[in-house]
Design a protein around this motif. Structure first.
Motif: not given
Length: 66
Positions: A15-16, A18, A21-22, A24, A26, A29, A33
């Motif tokens: 999970s980033t 940010f 994030d949703e 970006i 998968q 990610k 990160e």
């Protein structure tokens, strides 16, 4: 590309952190990160990564020359 060139370890389930994030993908990610943790990638204002936007010349220059 940067994460691969530096041979950074990245998690597939990352999970980033940010706010967007949703949106970006998968698959990206983990690399985002990993480079963010090293300070290579900062994202944009309001803690957003904006994965569908183009980087400006200024953003590219600041990233490579800091």
């Amino acid at each position: 590309m940067i994460a691969r060139a530096l041979k950074l370890q990245s998690s597939v389930q990352a999970s980033t952190g940010f706010a967007d994030d949703e949106v970006i993908p998968q698959w990206a990610k983990g690399a985002i990160e990993a480079t963010h943790a090293l300070g290579i990638v900062d994202g944009r204002g309001q803690n957003r990564f904006e994965p569908n936007e183009k980087a400006t010349r200024v953003e590219a220059t600041v990233s490579c020359c800091e």
